[in-house]
Design an enzyme around this catalytic site. Structure first.
Site, PDB file in Angstrom:
ATOM      1  N   LYS A  68      -4.329   4.783  -3.061  1.00  0.00           N
ATOM      2  CA  LYS A  68      -3.810   6.142  -3.325  1.00  0.00           C
ATOM      3  C   LYS A  68      -4.907   6.987  -3.963  1.00  0.00           C
ATOM      4  O   LYS A  68      -5.102   8.147  -3.608  1.00  0.00           O
ATOM      5  CB  LYS A  68      -2.591   6.063  -4.253  1.00  0.00           C
ATOM      6  N   TYR A  88      -3.415  -1.539  -4.172  1.00  0.00           N
ATOM      7  CA  TYR A  88      -2.508  -0.487  -3.697  1.00  0.00           C
ATOM      8  C   TYR A  88      -2.808   0.828  -4.406  1.00  0.00           C
ATOM      9  O   TYR A  88      -2.950   1.881  -3.773  1.00  0.00           O
ATOM     10  CB  TYR A  88      -1.038  -0.884  -3.930  1.00  0.00           C
ATOM     11  N   SER A 110       0.925   8.724  -5.921  1.00  0.00           N
ATOM     12  CA  SER A 110       1.739   7.948  -6.859  1.00  0.00           C
ATOM     13  C   SER A 110       1.254   8.155  -8.283  1.00  0.00           C
ATOM     14  O   SER A 110       0.052   8.348  -8.528  1.00  0.00           O
ATOM     15  CB  SER A 110       1.606   6.466  -6.486  1.00  0.00           C
TER      16      SER A 110
HETATM   17  P1  NAD Z   1       8.601   2.474   2.945  1.00  0.00           P
HETATM   18  O1  NAD Z   1       7.876   1.197   3.157  1.00  0.00           O
HETATM   19  O2  NAD Z   1      10.073   2.452   2.946  1.00  0.00           O
HETATM   20  O3  NAD Z   1       8.122   3.570   3.994  1.00  0.00           O
HETATM   21  C1  NAD Z   1       6.822   3.582   4.541  1.00  0.00           C
HETATM   22  C2  NAD Z   1       6.983   3.647   6.049  1.00  0.00           C
HETATM   23  O4  NAD Z   1       5.703   3.686   6.662  1.00  0.00           O
HETATM   24  C3  NAD Z   1       7.718   2.442   6.631  1.00  0.00           C
HETATM   25  O5  NAD Z   1       8.771   2.906   7.464  1.00  0.00           O
HETATM   26  C4  NAD Z   1       6.654   1.702   7.430  1.00  0.00           C
HETATM   27  O6  NAD Z   1       7.200   1.038   8.549  1.00  0.00           O
HETATM   28  C5  NAD Z   1       5.733   2.845   7.799  1.00  0.00           C
HETATM   29  N1  NAD Z   1       4.351   2.479   8.075  1.00  0.00           N
HETATM   30  C6  NAD Z   1       3.504   1.718   7.334  1.00  0.00           C
HETATM   31  N2  NAD Z   1       2.294   1.677   7.912  1.00  0.00           N
HETATM   32  C7  NAD Z   1       2.371   2.420   9.046  1.00  0.00           C
HETATM   33  C8  NAD Z   1       1.451   2.776  10.064  1.00  0.00           C
HETATM   34  N3  NAD Z   1       0.193   2.335  10.058  1.00  0.00           N
HETATM   35  N4  NAD Z   1       1.875   3.574  11.064  1.00  0.00           N
HETATM   36  C9  NAD Z   1       3.151   4.027  11.112  1.00  0.00           C
HETATM   37  N5  NAD Z   1       4.068   3.723  10.180  1.00  0.00           N
HETATM   38  C10 NAD Z   1       3.669   2.937   9.150  1.00  0.00           C
HETATM   39  O7  NAD Z   1       8.045   3.087   1.584  1.00  0.00           O
HETATM   40  P2  NAD Z   1       8.544   4.364   0.761  1.00  0.00           P
HETATM   41  O8  NAD Z   1       9.050   3.870  -0.529  1.00  0.00           O
HETATM   42  O9  NAD Z   1       9.367   5.233   1.612  1.00  0.00           O
HETATM   43  O10 NAD Z   1       7.141   5.039   0.470  1.00  0.00           O
HETATM   44  C11 NAD Z   1       6.641   6.113   1.265  1.00  0.00           C
HETATM   45  C12 NAD Z   1       5.278   6.494   0.743  1.00  0.00           C
HETATM   46  O11 NAD Z   1       5.388   6.863  -0.628  1.00  0.00           O
HETATM   47  C13 NAD Z   1       4.248   5.361   0.783  1.00  0.00           C
HETATM   48  O12 NAD Z   1       2.990   5.916   1.120  1.00  0.00           O
HETATM   49  C14 NAD Z   1       4.243   4.844  -0.630  1.00  0.00           C
HETATM   50  O13 NAD Z   1       3.030   4.254  -0.969  1.00  0.00           O
HETATM   51  C15 NAD Z   1       4.485   6.122  -1.415  1.00  0.00           C
HETATM   52  N6  NAD Z   1       5.055   5.897  -2.749  1.00  0.00           N
HETATM   53  C16 NAD Z   1       6.195   5.161  -2.865  1.00  0.00           C
HETATM   54  C17 NAD Z   1       6.738   4.927  -4.126  1.00  0.00           C
HETATM   55  C18 NAD Z   1       7.947   4.061  -4.291  1.00  0.00           C
HETATM   56  O14 NAD Z   1       8.162   3.554  -5.407  1.00  0.00           O
HETATM   57  N7  NAD Z   1       8.783   3.893  -3.294  1.00  0.00           N
HETATM   58  C19 NAD Z   1       6.109   5.483  -5.259  1.00  0.00           C
HETATM   59  C20 NAD Z   1       4.963   6.249  -5.092  1.00  0.00           C
HETATM   60  C21 NAD Z   1       4.437   6.451  -3.811  1.00  0.00           C
HETATM   61  C1  WQD Z   2       9.994  -0.740 -13.286  1.00  0.00           C
HETATM   62  C2  WQD Z   2      10.214  -1.475 -14.609  1.00  0.00           C
HETATM   63  C3  WQD Z   2       9.141  -3.607 -14.723  1.00  0.00           C
HETATM   64  C4  WQD Z   2      11.526  -5.613 -11.689  1.00  0.00           C
HETATM   65  C5  WQD Z   2       5.920   0.395  -9.049  1.00  0.00           C
HETATM   66  C6  WQD Z   2       4.494   0.580  -8.598  1.00  0.00           C
HETATM   67  C7  WQD Z   2       4.157   2.031  -8.520  1.00  0.00           C
HETATM   68  C8  WQD Z   2       5.173   2.789  -7.675  1.00  0.00           C
HETATM   69  C9  WQD Z   2       6.571   2.508  -8.085  1.00  0.00           C
HETATM   70  C10 WQD Z   2       4.488   2.953  -5.410  1.00  0.00           C
HETATM   71  C11 WQD Z   2       8.950  -2.156 -15.124  1.00  0.00           C
HETATM   72  C12 WQD Z   2      10.636  -3.761 -14.808  1.00  0.00           C
HETATM   73  C13 WQD Z   2      11.010  -4.661 -12.555  1.00  0.00           C
HETATM   74  C14 WQD Z   2      12.219  -6.737 -12.217  1.00  0.00           C
HETATM   75  C15 WQD Z   2      11.854  -5.851 -14.415  1.00  0.00           C
HETATM   76  N1  WQD Z   2       5.131   2.390  -6.296  1.00  0.00           N
HETATM   77  N2  WQD Z   2      11.183  -4.782 -13.896  1.00  0.00           N
HETATM   78  N3  WQD Z   2      12.360  -6.802 -13.571  1.00  0.00           N
HETATM   79  O1  WQD Z   2       6.144  -1.072 -11.797  1.00  0.00           O
HETATM   80  O2  WQD Z   2       6.950   1.188 -12.599  1.00  0.00           O
HETATM   81  O3  WQD Z   2       6.073   0.963 -10.341  1.00  0.00           O
HETATM   82  O4  WQD Z   2       6.790   1.094  -8.139  1.00  0.00           O
HETATM   83  O5  WQD Z   2       3.652   3.804  -5.542  1.00  0.00           O
HETATM   84  O6  WQD Z   2       2.870   2.120  -7.995  1.00  0.00           O
HETATM   85  O7  WQD Z   2       3.642  -0.071  -9.530  1.00  0.00           O
HETATM   86  O8  WQD Z   2       8.251  -0.016 -10.843  1.00  0.00           O
HETATM   87  O9  WQD Z   2      10.491  -0.826 -10.257  1.00  0.00           O
HETATM   88  O10 WQD Z   2       8.558  -2.446 -10.171  1.00  0.00           O
HETATM   89  O11 WQD Z   2       9.370  -1.633 -12.385  1.00  0.00           O
HETATM   90  O12 WQD Z   2      12.006  -5.978 -15.645  1.00  0.00           O
HETATM   91  O13 WQD Z   2      12.669  -7.635 -11.510  1.00  0.00           O
HETATM   92  O14 WQD Z   2      11.154  -2.523 -14.386  1.00  0.00           O
HETATM   93  O15 WQD Z   2       8.516  -4.502 -15.628  1.00  0.00           O
HETATM   94  O16 WQD Z   2       8.961  -2.047 -16.515  1.00  0.00           O
HETATM   95  P1  WQD Z   2       6.794   0.207 -11.500  1.00  0.00           P
HETATM   96  P2  WQD Z   2       9.202  -1.275 -10.818  1.00  0.00           P
END
Ligand code: NAD
Ligand code: WQD
Length: 344
Positions: A153, A149, A124
């Site tokens: 990562k 969190y 991330s």
């Molecule tokens: P998500 O929660 O939709 O998907 C994660 C999946 O992993 C889920 O289906 C959950 O049931 C499964 N899971 C969790 N723990 C598990 C375990 N121990 N064994 C098997 N399955 C398990 O989330 P996402 O948004 O699809 O994110 C996928 C990956 O990308 C995550 O590692 C997340 O941290 C990373 N990521 C997400 C974002 C974001 O904003 N969505 C940003 C950066 C990184």
């Molecule tokens: C985006 C912008 C908020 C909600 C997070 C995690 C990051 C990654 C992605 C997993 C910000 C604003 C949000 C609301 C708002 N996840 N906001 N009202 O914070 O950039 O990133 O998700 O890895 O680790 O920190 O994403 O979508 O939460 O926020 O004003 O109700 O929207 O302040 O500026 P963020 P977000």
């Protein structure tokens, strides 16, 4: 190539499954449905016309994962499984460290045992912390994370690097190929409207919150602060269409299969948008303004975050193709067709 997707029933994993199959690869999914449901995989099968081997399992469970990996012997593992809610990680740090780090350790141990070599990891942009100034490049030092969190990562990246280095030095072990993908802000949905983001409870993230206001599930969005040092006072982010992100995984898995070592890539667009710009664009896509109020800043938010995405373009031949209009169109298509997500 056969790819095993841990967390493949989740938001990014399910879209990646579609992109992988469309690129001609085979997909196997492992998920414990902690934050998803098998319905998402059924929808992927509907989109692709392919049956997907699906295992309900905890990716940290070594005995169960050994049997699955021995049976499937994938060419590449893409490790999505993890807990991802920033606020929840502050309240439940031990659960976050346990789940996120254990899954990676289990997979690394089994890869060594079964002589599997190729690994793509969902990292991330959060690992850049709040010390670096955007656009973030992969050569910048990782920063201090603002929540558990983010640290999971950060630590998983380090564990994977160290395991790769050790594998290169150990003549008895096949050398690992590790690709660390730093996602920026994944948003949008598959254009069919069959799969998309389905957060449980009140959404933490901006786009699903906006979508739920637009569809009438919530009254209004609270914008977290309009006194930042940006053109309209709201924070700026690099919002990337989830199908662009998914296609980045195809390139990353193909790269992992053909190279050794550890490589890190930003997956972002390189173009920032403010919170108010996202609200405005979504209003155009759904045909009515999205109601919002300005509230206080949210603790832990960085003002600005966006990628320098040059490295992925140069080395993987990948760049984001979809813009803000497609992001909002597809997010709205998914939300309006599935107002209550997969449970509708
Ligand atoms: P998500 O929660 O939709 O998907 C994660 C999946 O992993 C889920 O289906 C959950 O049931 C499964 N899971 C969790 N723990 C598990 C375990 N121990 N064994 C098997 N399955 C398990 O989330 P996402 O948004 O699809 O994110 C996928 C990956 O990308 C995550 O590692 C997340 O941290 C990373 N990521 C997400 C974002 C974001 O904003 N969505 C940003 C950066 C990184
Ligand atoms: C985006 C912008 C908020 C909600 C997070 C995690 C990051 C990654 C992605 C997993 C910000 C604003 C949000 C609301 C708002 N996840 N906001 N009202 O914070 O950039 O990133 O998700 O890895 O680790 O920190 O994403 O979508 O939460 O926020 O004003 O109700 O929207 O302040 O500026 P963020 P977000």
């Amino acid at each position: 190539m056969k790819t095993l997707l841990t967390g493949g029933a989740g938001y990014i994993g399910s879209h990646t499954a579609v992109a992988m199959i469309e690129a001609g690869h085979d997909v196997v999914i492992v998920d414990n449905y902690y934050n998803s449901s098998p319905e998402a995989v059924r929808r992927v099968e509907q989109i692709t016309g392919r049956e997907i081997p699906l295992y309900e399992a905890d990716a940290a469970d070594k005995e169960v994962m050994r049997e699955i990996l021995k049976k499937e012997m994938p060419d590449c593992i893409i490790h999505f499984a993890g807990l991802k809610a920033v606020g929840e990680s502050v309240a439940k740090p031990v659960e976050y460290y346990r789940n996120n780090i254990d899954t990676t350790l289990t997979l690394l141990e089994l890869m060594k045992e079964l002589r599997l070599t190729n690994f793509v990891f969902s990292s991330s942009a959060t690992v850049y912390g709040d010390d670096n100034i955007p656009p973030f490049t992969e050569t910048m030092p990782k920063g201090a994370c603002t929540n558990p969190y983010g640290w999971t990562k950060w630590m998983q990246e380090q564990i994977l690097r160290d395991a790769q280095t050790a594998s290169a030095a150990d003549e008895g072990t096949p050398e690992l190929s590790v690709v660390l993908l730093r996602y920026f802000n994944p948003v949008g949905a598959h254009e069919s409207g069959l799969i998309g983001e389905d957060p449980q409870g009140i959404p933490n993230n901006l786009m699903p919150y906006i979508s739920q206001v637009a569809v009438g599930r919530r009254d209004h969005l609270t914008v977290f602060g309009d006194d930042y040092d940006t053109p309209d006072g709201t924070c700026r982010r690099d919002y990337i269409h989830v199908m662009d992100l998914a296609e980045g995984h195809v390139k990353a898995a193909e790269y992992a299969a053909g190279n050794k070592g550890t490589e890190v890539f930003n997956l972002g667009t390189g173009e920032p948008y403010s919170v108010l710009e996202m609200v405005e664009a979504f209003g155009k896509a759904c045909g009515h303004p999205v109601k919002y109020e300005i509230g206080p800043r949210r603790a832990g938010d960085v003002q600005d975050s966006w990628a320098n995405a040059d490295k992925a373009k140069e080395i993987l031949g990948w760049e984001a193709k979809r813009g803000l209009d497609e992001i909002c169109r597809d997010a709205w298509n998914w939300q309006s067709k599935n107002p209550n997500g997969f449970n509708a």
